[in-house]
Write a protein that holds these residues in place. Structure first.
Motif, mmCIF file in Angstrom:
data_model
loop_
_atom_site.group_PDB
_atom_site.id
_atom_site.type_symbol
_atom_site.label_atom_id
_atom_site.label_comp_id
_atom_site.label_asym_id
_atom_site.label_seq_id
_atom_site.Cartn_x
_atom_site.Cartn_y
_atom_site.Cartn_z
ATOM 1 N N SER B 129 0.698 -1.383 -0.253
ATOM 2 C CA SER B 129 0.741 0.764 -0.004
ATOM 3 C C SER B 129 1.127 1.563 -0.466
ATOM 4 C CB SER B 129 -0.461 0.355 1.178
ATOM 5 O OG SER B 129 -0.141 0.312 2.315
ATOM 6 N N HIS B 130 0.501 2.090 -0.070
ATOM 7 C CA HIS B 130 0.936 3.243 -0.233
ATOM 8 C C HIS B 130 1.284 3.499 0.627
ATOM 9 C CE1 HIS B 130 -0.224 5.304 -4.375
ATOM 10 N NE2 HIS B 130 -0.420 4.482 -5.080
ATOM 11 N N PRO B 131 0.533 3.951 2.176
ATOM 12 C CA PRO B 131 1.307 4.520 3.501
ATOM 13 C C PRO B 131 2.346 3.443 3.276
ATOM 14 C CG PRO B 131 -1.200 4.307 3.184
ATOM 15 C CD PRO B 131 -0.663 3.786 1.578
ATOM 16 N N ARG B 387 -0.273 13.320 7.530
ATOM 17 C CA ARG B 387 -1.712 13.754 6.532
ATOM 18 C C ARG B 387 -2.192 11.637 6.533
ATOM 19 N NH1 ARG B 387 1.555 15.431 2.209
ATOM 20 N NH2 ARG B 387 1.767 13.040 1.538
ATOM 21 N N ILE B 388 -0.957 10.901 6.485
ATOM 22 C CA ILE B 388 -1.904 9.643 6.904
ATOM 23 C C ILE B 388 -2.687 9.601 8.068
ATOM 24 C CG2 ILE B 388 -1.251 7.103 7.493
ATOM 25 C CD1 ILE B 388 -1.175 7.847 4.692
ATOM 26 N N ASN B 390 -3.649 11.696 9.953
ATOM 27 C CA ASN B 390 -5.133 12.626 9.623
ATOM 28 C C ASN B 390 -6.515 11.275 9.346
ATOM 29 O OD1 ASN B 390 -4.418 14.786 11.172
ATOM 30 N ND2 ASN B 390 -3.813 15.263 9.184
ATOM 31 N N TYR B 391 -6.180 10.918 7.635
ATOM 32 C CA TYR B 391 -6.987 10.279 7.271
ATOM 33 C C TYR B 391 -7.150 9.282 7.678
ATOM 34 C CZ TYR B 391 -9.350 8.368 3.327
ATOM 35 O OH TYR B 391 -10.473 8.115 2.265
ATOM 36 N N SER B 392 -6.830 8.117 7.643
ATOM 37 C CA SER B 392 -7.128 7.015 7.975
ATOM 38 C C SER B 392 -6.000 5.929 9.924
ATOM 39 C CB SER B 392 -6.983 5.567 7.537
ATOM 40 O OG SER B 392 -6.994 4.390 7.696
ATOM 41 N N ASP B 395 -4.342 2.867 8.244
ATOM 42 C CA ASP B 395 -3.123 2.837 7.315
ATOM 43 C C ASP B 395 -2.368 3.801 8.051
ATOM 44 O OD1 ASP B 395 -3.708 2.194 5.208
ATOM 45 O OD2 ASP B 395 -5.397 4.682 4.521
ATOM 46 N N SER B 422 -0.160 -4.944 6.921
ATOM 47 C CA SER B 422 -1.938 -4.045 5.520
ATOM 48 C C SER B 422 -2.928 -4.990 5.412
ATOM 49 C CB SER B 422 -1.083 -3.195 5.277
ATOM 50 O OG SER B 422 -0.410 -3.704 4.260
ATOM 51 N N LEU B 423 -2.543 -5.828 5.420
ATOM 52 C CA LEU B 423 -3.374 -6.963 4.415
ATOM 53 C C LEU B 423 -4.004 -7.708 6.263
ATOM 54 C CD1 LEU B 423 -0.382 -9.097 2.054
ATOM 55 C CD2 LEU B 423 -2.842 -7.756 1.704
ATOM 56 N N PHE B 426 -7.129 -5.214 6.722
ATOM 57 C CA PHE B 426 -7.777 -5.218 5.355
ATOM 58 C C PHE B 426 -9.044 -6.224 6.114
ATOM 59 C CE2 PHE B 426 -10.289 -6.743 1.651
ATOM 60 C CZ PHE B 426 -10.800 -5.711 1.314
ATOM 61 N N TRP B 428 -8.957 -8.555 8.632
ATOM 62 C CA TRP B 428 -10.122 -7.642 10.317
ATOM 63 C C TRP B 428 -11.077 -6.792 9.427
ATOM 64 C CZ3 TRP B 428 -10.653 -3.051 12.914
ATOM 65 C CH2 TRP B 428 -11.091 -3.942 14.427
ATOM 66 N N ARG B 429 -10.968 -5.748 8.869
ATOM 67 C CA ARG B 429 -12.222 -4.491 8.703
ATOM 68 C C ARG B 429 -13.580 -5.460 7.602
ATOM 69 N NH1 ARG B 429 -9.725 0.745 7.145
ATOM 70 N NH2 ARG B 429 -8.460 -0.358 6.447
#
Lengths: 569, 569
Positions: B129-131, B387-388, B390-392, B395, B422-423, B426, B428-429
């Motif tokens: 992922s980007h982050p 930035r990350i 703040n957003y999530s 992430d 990160s996988l 995802f 888990w979510r």
């Protein structure tokens, strides 16, 4: 208190009538469990009496901490096979350290289960999909049955994988012990007959259903008794028929498991796998039976129940246990009403341990092997393979890999491969989401796929519905797809991304949306969103997405169409 | 043919004017690359000249097979650090087997990239992922800069993790070599000044922009020239200033990499990681630059381009290469039009290798270290972390774990931990999907969450919208949630499961739907589906779901409400 000790739910109101029902159920289950416990211990590579030890205290611990009213906890086929595979890596069968390692494995499994409960990690069990579990159990059943054939035929053979076992069986056919084979094959035929035909026969003979039930369940006990008598009468143990041998009498030994950090570390991965598989097996049974009586199973508390059961098993010289399918169903059918039936069963097995073990000395191993074969073949569900094949090739792939790996490599590799593959396939599927161009269903405010329905489309507006959450694995795919659609339609004025299926936009996908918005903008095409869900919108508002975004966000696709359609001439 | 050899796209129409533009760009890039190649090879633990070898043939190979017009391929900072980490596991720096292993690593990376192309596995790169990538590059930049400080100060220090490096630097402060430190710190200050201030200064002085650009890029070359002259003039190499030392002249050696299966096997995991990270880095740069000129990058062909570049590097004695960010941007800004600019650059570096290497003998390592530090600090993007955040938070967690693991454990552990986490997050979510009870927006046929909008609900009908595909990880959660909703509403007549966000129902979820349907049915509650998507409906029809299902399937939620609402009195 009641949620930590579910026993408080039912114990205060325990009545004489309930006790009677529980007692009858316990009697039937005890008759069934004594031979099974001996047999499964043998399957695990342990002395047969260890199976009895593992069938006493765990039942009591589960009665105190478990939430199912009818689950019967103890040694089961799959966990026994997994124990043999795990402990076989660190010790040789028949040695004291093999038994020691099995006890440690039970203790570790207990700790893992309790740890999962404390950390609320029960959801991890959900990562074992039904096709993987079903394939795993079927393949384990085949592997177990094959591995027991050597005992039935009285030949020496080793091997962990199906090809090895088959080759060794063929190689050993010359050394078949005739007496063993007669006893073993005879026991298999007898047990199958008992299982399929005895109960209807007894009912037709006019017996009361409950008595017929008890007699039918006593089939294995009869096989054991007859075979012991045969060994005694003809001195078969001198003819090469392998027997169970000396069993220490008395109570199970109470002791802490050996604390050897190296051993613990080596066994931990296996303990995690056994715990996960055992938990999945157990909770499926518990939930199926609870649903029939509208009772409730609390997954997290089940972890506590099974965890303490395993620790109890370890403290009393046993090996990993879990809730068994067959015995729980028998318990339920026999009318058990509360976990007190489990306590009564424990008492029954304790009596067998104390008073009957001298009798088991002459029991032929072939009869135990026959018990195992008849029991595990009921786990094999070939119909499920066909059903899964028809429904979904992806699910089938995970199932097939699980089965093949269990049979060719082993149980631990099989469950790991199946779980990993099913997760990877899910990720792969979400990384190439389904996208549909949609139009308005005539006369409604509803929008569906242009290639499936007769819908109305406005040529200057392209509405793309993306059927997946937008996250890092599919962010680039989304970009590429939208660019390709736009490139194919030079007359386009607006693109609407319809998001009813977008449950998440992560930071990677956010960057992609910004890139799309920027690129379409510089190509003179408007980029808009519709039907963005509340939680997704909240997240977008927290970012600086809307500082750059020049399009509009519509609450419904209908509003989007109304607003973007060119004015009528 | 054109898709396998993108060179055929542009080579036939190659004109004199294009050649001139490519030549100028190649000149600037060559001036920039010569010092960088030497420096990055040092970072990888290799003799400096290996960096030159790795900057010749790979450029030519990429020009033939790559789809980007301006990507500049060669040694880059992150891949060099990863090479040092991987090869350091199997050989000691400074030995012949270290060089041999680096060459094998390049060859393996090439094979991995070509293999990914053949098997169409390029999508695997999307799992970074980007982050995670952004955190990985930032942390690598910090780690690289820290690791180079010892060369700048002229002290002996080792250590792979940030704490080790910092401790060793403090411990070594007493042995700082003054001459080295003056050259090193001076070079850092000079290079920063050149990077930030020189070009504006030259422009104000009236130089033409392109000349100013060339001069500004020549800053590192000037630092190298001045430092070599200083060493020569003052005999600094006798004062403890470490120099590059003897460099073999002539062409790079052409040879097959050593075929040692053990070594290949040991290096394979690292080769996979380097390939993945390199591919992600390279394709991001290529796509960013292609978008500006509306050109197209073909991901799968990029794998071929980078794969052949790495194999070319291995065959000519180099180490793993990929498309670099800084050099590609410079190439683009300097006006490169076709990959021929890369071929010209390769010729330029070949000339440097043939004719300039005797000059590099006296080059201080401190200047190369300064070049690295100035280059990698531009990779550090602390703003992205904020930035990350703040957003999530999810992430951010993946990013933070990546950064911490890179700094505390190492690069390979860092990228692996970040990707796995990160996988898992995802998964888990998706295993606890968002579910909303919805009602009709007044005056529309649109249905939204009751807790976010003022909607109309019919008390006898409960409509639940589940915002996720239904698959094994959330099947049980779905069951539990629906049962809980139904239990809380005794007057309920119908439950509608609204499925606009359900993109998949796998075999496990199918069993859960059957269980829900069966259970609600026996409780006297109707269970219905609405807005089931085409592909999902097709799959359901293939199963025997509709043999047992007693409810109805509605095309739209509006139809469901119309049909299920009780008749008006």
């Amino acid at each position: 208190m009641k949620s930590l000790f579910p026993i408080l739910d039912w114990a205060p109101a325990y009545s004489k009538n309930t006790a009677l029902n529980d007692l009858v159920a316990a009697l039937i289950v005890t008759i069934m469990l004594v031979p099974q416990s001996l047999a499964y211990a043998m399957l695990a590579g342990l002395p047969a009496y260890v199976g009895l030890y593992a069938s006493i205290l765990p039942l009591v611990a589960y009665a105190v901490f478990g939430t199912s009213r009818v689950l019967a906890v103890g040694p089961v086929a799959v966990a026994s096979l997994m124990t043999a595979a795990a402990v076989g890596e660190v010790a040789a069968q028949g040695t004291a350290s093999y038994l020691e390692a099995s006890i440690v494995l039970a203790f570790l499994s207990g700790l893992v289960l309790l740890g999962m409960s404390v950390l609320r990690l029960g959801f991890l069990a959900n990562f074992l999909s039904h096709p993987v579990v079903s394939g795993f159990i079927t393949a384990s059943g085949i592997l177990i049955a094959a591995s027991q054939l050597k005992h039935v035929l009285g030949i020496a053979a080793a091997g962990d994988s199906l090809p090895e076992i088959v080759i060794q069986l063929f190689a050993g056919l010359g050394q078949v012990n005739l007496y063993t084979a007669i006893i073993g094959v005879g026991a298999i035929i007898f047990l199958f007959w008992v299982r399929k035909r005895l109960k209807p026969l007894l009912l037709r003979a006019g017996l009361r259903p409950r008595l017929a039930e008890i007699l039918a369940k006593a089939g294995p006990v009869a096989a054991i008794a007859v075979s012991i008598l045969a060994v005694l009468a003809f001195g078969l143990d001198q003819q090469g028929v392998k027997i169970v041998g000396e069993i220490p009498g008395g109570l199970p030994p109470f002791a802490l498991p050996s604390f050897n950090l190296d051993l613990w570390w080596q066994l931990l991965p296996s303990a995690v796998l056994i715990s996960l598989v055992g938990f999945v097996e157990s909770i499926s049974v518990a939930q199926t039976l609870a649903a029939k009586r509208r009772q409730r199973i609390v997954a997290n508390q089940e972890l506590v129940g099974l965890g303490t059961a395993n620790i109890a098993s370890a403290l009393s010289g046993g090996y990993p246990v879990t809730g068994g399918f067959a015995r729980s169903v028998v318990n339920y059918d026999a009318g058990a009403e509360t976990p007190m039936a489990g306590v009564f069963t424990a008492l029954g097995i304790l009596c067998a341990t104390l008073f009957l073990t001298p009798l088991f000395r002459l029991l032929p191993q072939a009869v135990l092997a026959a018990t195992i074969i008849v029991a595990v073949l009921s786990l094999v569900d070939l119909g499920a393979i066909r059903r899964i094949w028809n429904y979904s090739k992806t699910d089938f792939a995970a199932m097939a890999v699980t089965i093949a790996t269990v049979l060719l490599v082993g149980v631990e590799a099989g469950i790991t491969a199946g779980m990993s593959l099913s997760l990877l396939l899910f990720l792969w599927r979400t990384s190439r989401p389904h996208m549909a161009i949609v139009g308005q269903m005539p006369g409604t405010q509803h929008y569906r796929n242009v290639s499936r329905h007769d819908v109305i489309c406005e040529p200057s507006v392209l509405t793309i519905r993306v059927d997946e959450s937008l996250y890092f694995a599919n962010a680039r795919y989304l970009e590429d797809s939208i660019y390709a659609h736009v490139a194919a339609r030079p007359a386009l004025k607006h693109v609407v991304l319809m998001c009813p299926a977008v449950n998440l936009i992560d930071a990677s996908a956010l960057e992609s949306l910004e890139a799309i918005s920027h690129r379409l903008d510089s190509a003179g095409v408007g980029f808009h969103l519709s039907e963005v869900k509340g939680p997704v919108m909240d997240a977008l508002k927290r970012s600086d997405f809307f500082h750059h975004f020049k399009g509009r966000v519509f609450l419904s696709q209908y509003e989007a169409s109304q607003a973007l359609a060119p004015a009528q001439p």
